[in-house]
Scaffold this motif. Structure first.
Motif, PDB file in Angstrom:
ATOM      1  N   ASP A   3       0.968  -1.276   0.068  1.00 19.64           N
ATOM      2  CA  ASP A   3       0.046  -0.259  -0.119  1.00 19.64           C
ATOM      3  C   ASP A   3       0.763   1.226   0.092  1.00 19.64           C
ATOM      4  O   ASP A   3       0.401   2.232  -0.679  1.00 19.64           O
ATOM      5  N   TRP A   8      -2.353   6.329  -5.234  1.00 24.13           N
ATOM      6  CA  TRP A   8      -3.777   6.482  -4.909  1.00 24.13           C
ATOM      7  C   TRP A   8      -4.650   7.540  -5.404  1.00 24.13           C
ATOM      8  O   TRP A   8      -5.897   7.596  -5.505  1.00 24.13           O
ATOM      9  N   ASP A 115      -8.388   6.879  -5.707  1.00 25.67           N
ATOM     10  CA  ASP A 115      -8.558   5.417  -5.329  1.00 25.67           C
ATOM     11  C   ASP A 115      -9.251   5.301  -3.905  1.00 25.67           C
ATOM     12  O   ASP A 115      -8.692   5.695  -2.923  1.00 25.67           O
ATOM     13  N   ARG A 117     -10.524   2.623  -2.587  1.00 25.13           N
ATOM     14  CA  ARG A 117     -10.407   1.266  -1.900  1.00 25.13           C
ATOM     15  C   ARG A 117      -9.501   1.292  -0.818  1.00 25.13           C
ATOM     16  O   ARG A 117      -8.209   0.441  -0.799  1.00 25.13           O
ATOM     17  N   THR A 118      -9.720   1.580   0.273  1.00 26.03           N
ATOM     18  CA  THR A 118      -8.794   1.692   1.475  1.00 26.03           C
ATOM     19  C   THR A 118      -9.690   1.367   2.868  1.00 26.03           C
ATOM     20  O   THR A 118     -10.701   1.026   2.684  1.00 26.03           O
ATOM     21  N   GLY A 122     -11.387  -2.517   1.734  1.00 22.29           N
ATOM     22  CA  GLY A 122     -10.653  -2.045   0.660  1.00 22.29           C
ATOM     23  C   GLY A 122     -10.100  -3.184  -0.250  1.00 22.29           C
ATOM     24  O   GLY A 122      -9.676  -3.127  -1.214  1.00 22.29           O
ATOM     25  N   SER A 126     -10.477  -4.232  -4.098  1.00 21.30           N
ATOM     26  CA  SER A 126      -9.516  -4.223  -5.063  1.00 21.30           C
ATOM     27  C   SER A 126      -9.467  -5.528  -5.797  1.00 21.30           C
ATOM     28  O   SER A 126      -9.220  -5.568  -7.032  1.00 21.30           O
TER      29      SER A 126
END
Length: 166
Positions: A3, A8, A115, A117-118, A122, A126
């Motif tokens: 990550d 992002w 993005d 998707r955290t 997340g 993903s």
């Protein structure tokens, strides 16, 4: 890719020979996205015109991959900024935005992507992106950059058509 190494967000821009109001009108009519985006095939909006809070459904395709997203407009400031969030199955996926800045020779249109998707969900979001859209996190930046450049070029071409017809 960790990550910490992952990108992002992204932005691309183009100078368009059109005024901010015209360009905002084109972008805020989400049904146009199917004409410009290499992934989006169409958008269904229950009650146009859109404003902050408007919800919509996007239908997308890349190669053999088909998927839909649900979206909500989060900012709709005519002539200035238009932003919406998209998700799949209740999971946040991305925030897309457009800024319109007057410059000599027209308007600089900047398309942004972030993005979402955290955090919790997340990883699943993903995974769904890889399965349904065929794009894993490692390729997402390159795919989105290419798609944004195509979208902006097509928007600029349509703005030229609108300007010449007016």
């Amino acid at each position: 890719m960790t990550d910490a190494e992952r990108r992002w967000s992204l932005e691309e821009s183009v100078l368009v020979d059109a005024d901010r109001t015209t360009l905002y009108g084109l972008v805020s009519d989400l049904r146009n996205m199917g004409r410009w985006s290499p992934e989006c095939r169409g958008v269904w909006v229950r009650r146009p015109p859109v404003r902050t809070g408007t919800r919509f459904v996007g239908f997308n395709r890349r190669g053999p991959f088909l998927w839909f997203t649900t979206g909500r407009v989060t900012k709709a400031r005519p002539g200035e900024e238009f932003v919406f969030d998209v998700g799949v199955l209740g999971l946040p996926i991305a925030r897309w935005g457009y800024r319109f800045d007057a410059e000599e020779g027209g308007t600089r249109v900047t398309e942004t992507w972030r993005d979402l998707r955290t955090g919790r969900g997340g990883g699943l979001a993903s995974l769904l992106g890889t399965v349904f859209a065929g794009t894993n996190p490692e390729r997402r930046i390159a795919v989105n950059r290419e798609g944004m450049r195509t979208t902006l070029a097509r928007l600029a071409a349509q703005a030229a058509t609108v300007r010449s017809a007016g």
